[in-house]
Design a protein around this motif. Sequence first.
Motif, PDB file in Angstrom:
ATOM      1  N   ILE A 445     -24.615  26.286 106.518  1.00 26.82           N
ATOM      2  CA  ILE A 445     -23.676  25.230 106.787  1.00 26.82           C
ATOM      3  C   ILE A 445     -22.582  25.782 107.689  1.00 26.82           C
ATOM      4  O   ILE A 445     -22.246  26.960 107.613  1.00 26.82           O
ATOM      5  N   ASP A 446     -22.088  24.943 108.579  1.00 22.50           N
ATOM      6  CA  ASP A 446     -21.049  25.412 109.483  1.00 22.50           C
ATOM      7  C   ASP A 446     -19.731  25.564 108.730  1.00 22.50           C
ATOM      8  O   ASP A 446     -19.462  24.846 107.773  1.00 22.50           O
ATOM      9  N   GLU A 447     -18.946  26.508 109.185  1.00 26.05           N
ATOM     10  CA  GLU A 447     -17.641  26.774 108.580  1.00 26.05           C
ATOM     11  C   GLU A 447     -16.812  25.517 108.318  1.00 26.05           C
ATOM     12  O   GLU A 447     -16.107  25.424 107.328  1.00 26.05           O
ATOM     13  N   ASP A 448     -16.904  24.588 109.264  1.00 24.45           N
ATOM     14  CA  ASP A 448     -16.080  23.385 109.153  1.00 24.45           C
ATOM     15  C   ASP A 448     -16.419  22.542 107.927  1.00 24.45           C
ATOM     16  O   ASP A 448     -15.619  21.729 107.486  1.00 24.45           O
ATOM     17  N   ASP A 449     -17.622  22.745 107.397  1.00 23.22           N
ATOM     18  CA  ASP A 449     -18.042  21.943 106.250  1.00 23.22           C
ATOM     19  C   ASP A 449     -17.869  22.663 104.918  1.00 23.22           C
ATOM     20  O   ASP A 449     -18.418  22.267 103.891  1.00 23.22           O
ATOM     21  N   LYS A 450     -17.082  23.709 104.973  1.00 21.04           N
ATOM     22  CA  LYS A 450     -16.865  24.560 103.832  1.00 21.04           C
ATOM     23  C   LYS A 450     -16.476  23.804 102.560  1.00 21.04           C
ATOM     24  O   LYS A 450     -16.948  24.121 101.470  1.00 21.04           O
ATOM     25  N   GLU A 451     -15.610  22.811 102.737  1.00 21.35           N
ATOM     26  CA  GLU A 451     -15.081  22.103 101.588  1.00 21.35           C
ATOM     27  C   GLU A 451     -16.194  21.528 100.717  1.00 21.35           C
ATOM     28  O   GLU A 451     -16.154  21.613  99.490  1.00 21.35           O
ATOM     29  N   ARG A 452     -17.187  20.953 101.372  1.00 18.02           N
ATOM     30  CA  ARG A 452     -18.317  20.375 100.653  1.00 18.02           C
ATOM     31  C   ARG A 452     -18.980  21.406  99.751  1.00 18.02           C
ATOM     32  O   ARG A 452     -19.385  21.123  98.626  1.00 18.02           O
ATOM     33  N   VAL A 453     -19.122  22.606 100.307  1.00 17.73           N
ATOM     34  CA  VAL A 453     -19.777  23.684  99.576  1.00 17.73           C
ATOM     35  C   VAL A 453     -19.017  23.999  98.291  1.00 17.73           C
ATOM     36  O   VAL A 453     -19.596  24.085  97.206  1.00 17.73           O
ATOM     37  N   TYR A 454     -17.693  24.108  98.431  1.00 21.03           N
ATOM     38  CA  TYR A 454     -16.901  24.486  97.261  1.00 21.03           C
ATOM     39  C   TYR A 454     -16.812  23.342  96.254  1.00 21.03           C
ATOM     40  O   TYR A 454     -16.742  23.585  95.041  1.00 21.03           O
ATOM     41  N   ASN A 455     -16.818  22.124  96.735  1.00 15.19           N
ATOM     42  CA  ASN A 455     -16.840  20.992  95.809  1.00 15.19           C
ATOM     43  C   ASN A 455     -18.114  21.011  94.971  1.00 15.19           C
ATOM     44  O   ASN A 455     -18.106  20.754  93.765  1.00 15.19           O
ATOM     45  N   TYR A 575     -28.895  27.964  93.808  1.00 15.40           N
ATOM     46  CA  TYR A 575     -28.651  27.677  95.223  1.00 15.40           C
ATOM     47  C   TYR A 575     -28.008  28.863  95.920  1.00 15.40           C
ATOM     48  O   TYR A 575     -27.180  29.568  95.338  1.00 15.40           O
ATOM     49  N   CYS A 576     -28.369  29.016  97.183  1.00 16.18           N
ATOM     50  CA  CYS A 576     -27.689  30.004  97.998  1.00 16.18           C
ATOM     51  C   CYS A 576     -27.165  29.276  99.228  1.00 16.18           C
ATOM     52  O   CYS A 576     -27.927  28.608  99.928  1.00 16.18           O
ATOM     53  N   ILE A 577     -25.862  29.367  99.457  1.00 17.38           N
ATOM     54  CA  ILE A 577     -25.299  28.640 100.584  1.00 17.38           C
ATOM     55  C   ILE A 577     -24.664  29.606 101.565  1.00 17.38           C
ATOM     56  O   ILE A 577     -23.788  30.399 101.219  1.00 17.38           O
ATOM     57  N   LEU A 578     -25.157  29.564 102.774  1.00 17.55           N
ATOM     58  CA  LEU A 578     -24.704  30.474 103.811  1.00 17.55           C
ATOM     59  C   LEU A 578     -23.700  29.757 104.695  1.00 17.55           C
ATOM     60  O   LEU A 578     -24.034  28.797 105.376  1.00 17.55           O
ATOM     61  N   ILE A 579     -22.455  30.203 104.623  1.00 14.84           N
ATOM     62  CA  ILE A 579     -21.441  29.610 105.485  1.00 14.84           C
ATOM     63  C   ILE A 579     -21.378  30.475 106.736  1.00 14.84           C
ATOM     64  O   ILE A 579     -21.131  31.677 106.648  1.00 14.84           O
ATOM     65  N   ALA A 580     -21.635  29.857 107.874  1.00 19.70           N
ATOM     66  CA  ALA A 580     -21.746  30.691 109.075  1.00 19.70           C
ATOM     67  C   ALA A 580     -21.101  30.049 110.287  1.00 19.70           C
ATOM     68  O   ALA A 580     -20.975  28.832 110.370  1.00 19.70           O
ATOM     69  N   LYS A 581     -20.683  30.915 111.210  1.00 21.33           N
ATOM     70  CA  LYS A 581     -20.266  30.434 112.520  1.00 21.33           C
ATOM     71  C   LYS A 581     -21.534  30.373 113.353  1.00 21.33           C
ATOM     72  O   LYS A 581     -22.072  31.403 113.750  1.00 21.33           O
ATOM     73  N   ILE A 582     -22.018  29.177 113.579  1.00 25.06           N
ATOM     74  CA  ILE A 582     -23.265  29.072 114.341  1.00 25.06           C
ATOM     75  C   ILE A 582     -22.920  28.997 115.814  1.00 25.06           C
ATOM     76  O   ILE A 582     -22.742  27.913 116.367  1.00 25.06           O
ATOM     77  N   LYS A 583     -22.800  30.158 116.438  1.00 25.31           N
ATOM     78  CA  LYS A 583     -22.420  30.135 117.843  1.00 25.31           C
ATOM     79  C   LYS A 583     -23.614  30.300 118.763  1.00 25.31           C
ATOM     80  O   LYS A 583     -23.633  29.803 119.861  1.00 25.31           O
ATOM     81  N   SER A 584     -24.606  31.043 118.296  1.00 25.82           N
ATOM     82  CA  SER A 584     -25.721  31.305 119.205  1.00 25.82           C
ATOM     83  C   SER A 584     -27.023  30.810 118.604  1.00 25.82           C
ATOM     84  O   SER A 584     -27.125  30.554 117.404  1.00 25.82           O
TER      85      SER A 584
END
Length: 678
Positions: A445-455, A575-584
């Motif tokens: 998941i992109d960093e910007d969607d972090k909140e969803r992950v923590y919820n 579940y395993c959730i990878l928070i990442a900066k998807i730049k490339s």
Amino acid sequence: MDIYNDVGCIKGIGPKTKDTLNKCGIYSILDLLLYFPRDYEMVSYAKNSSEFAEGEKVIVKCIVKSIERDQRTKNNKVVSTIVFAAGDKLLYGKWFNQPFIKNKFKINNEYLIMGKIKYIKNYAVITSPVELKNNPVSQDNIIPKYSLKGSLTNKLMFNLISEALNQIKITENLPEWIVRKYKFCTLDEAIRNVHRPQNRDDLNKGLQRLKFQELFAYSMKILVLKDFINKNKHGIPFKIAPELKDFKDNLPFQLTNAQTRVVREILIDEKKPASMNRLVQGDVGSGKTIIALIAIFNIIKNGYQAAFMAPTEILANQHYEEAKKLLEKFDVKVKLLTGSVSAKNKERIKNEIKNGEIDLLIGTHAIIEDNVEFDNLGIVVTDEQHRFGVLQRNKLFNKGNNMDVLVMTATPIPRTLALFLYGDLDISIIDELPPGRQKIDTYYIDEDDKERVYNFAVSQINEGRQIYVVCPLVEENEELQLSSVETLYNEVKEQYFKDISVEMLHGKMSPKVKDEIMQRFKKGEVKVLVSTTVIEVGVNVPNASVMIIENAERFGLAQLHQLRGRVGRGEYKSYCILIAKIKSEITKKRMEIMQNSNDGFYIAEQDLRIRGTGEMFGYRQSGDNGLVLADLVEDINLLKDANIEAQRLINSENDDDIRIKNEIMKKLEESTKYICFN
Ligand code: ADP
Ligand code: MG
């Protein structure tokens, strides 16, 4: 001048420079010559300005047409412009805040200038061109770029190395038949080519030869080690203890087929009169601990002692709990020896070990280094995850002469590669997970969607589950690492887990504090554990159902896979959730591999394909096995050749070969440097 001379004997090196060079690990001329460029810059020699290409670095001969009046930019910089004629085209040289530069140039004189071409409104421009006094070459020019520290400059390194190369001729050190067979350039040419390449072909030739050299030395080391081990295999022929069957029948579960096969392989080794040197490879959760305990149990029931080493205290603790549970009812005395044991107790345990009162000693790898003396050590098991190399293992063999050695690793490596990396060991593979394991759902998941992950994490906690949050290792700097855990801890505590019990765990904590927190997490008192990768290795908390990994793009896939293995250890959907900066694209691809596969071997292979070995292990392997230029995966074919030729050299009875072999071995023993000069 001799290659072993102090680097200070090169003219132009003062005490300060010498100091900086020392900091880069350069002490002798040899060190300097082995300080290879980290990269190269290509510069084209342009005879005619029509050859200019955007972004290209060029050297060009040109004549000054006019010198323009200085101008000021909006942010108040002084711009000086000189118009050159290069062939039939114009070329603009621009300098910022260097108004005196104009004095260096005279109208109608010819100059050789170097710089990067940029097109601005169809005019070719070079910003801050450098004037060269003489043309280095009349063809393509490859400029080496050295890693720099402190006051070092690329120019200084260039000059020092040139000076050394001028004064030294390097002697050939590979057997002539190898050089001829592979059409290698000589060692002297190779070193020169890599530092001062005249063209790409020469550079590649030089690199090829030096990579071979590294892999050859590496192969020699492993072969000699293997030879040493084989010659010293005066192992103890253990029996199959009568109690073993009872022990196996009493396990809380039935072994998988793969586990049964590996146990059989180990027991066959134990029975042999030669000592065992076996590697067990198995994905996280494949059940390696029980295999170790069975191997150990049999040795103990033969009347010998055992040592079981883990990479961290937390893990040593866990193995200890497990061992006590399973072994004590069979009258096996187990003790734990870690840094948190008091000095007094340590002494007592050491005494009991020496007297043979303790059957199994569990601890971190430190127990092999500490002056622990065993009464009659029969087996050493080391759970090395991915932290040990061939050469460190060598230490083990010096501990006891005859004991069996079992190495367990959770880093899945393709078999061909494992044969080389662990060339000194026999290999067993557990290629099956215990039944009933659930697939761990993985999402990136992109960093910007972090909140969803923590919820989502909070909702899992409300259902009674527990959460891991992992932040990346920031370089190898413990201070930064600490601050990165603290920042993340404060952030998630404030924003998402206000009324929830959160703790952090990092490498700077004392083992005692770490263990306390871990115990509270195991008991379920702590709901969220924010941690560095210290939890990476094997902790078992069946109630944890979510693994959140921040900055997942910074981890190797093998490492992510290990981390993921911390959840899904119980009955709960995990579940395993990878928070990442998807730049490339590459990052995206890597995250997709994680999302789509739960198979450690597959993941490792894919990661290898994308990133090469160094990255796969999450750190550079170079220190470990002396590989600087060569890569065990990319250069696998070269490695195979090197291995074959090393074997050939070792077996050769030709006088010349024997002399070369002895020289190489002497150099390998004396120094960790992978290239041996004679
Ligand atoms: P790893 O290979 O990662 O070290 P462990 O030895 O920690 O794996 O085993 C992971 C978990 O699986 C443990 O809880 C262990 O008790 C359990 N386990 C191991 N083998 C089996 C089996 N054959 N059947 C069921 N559970 C097993
Ligand atoms: Mg384990």
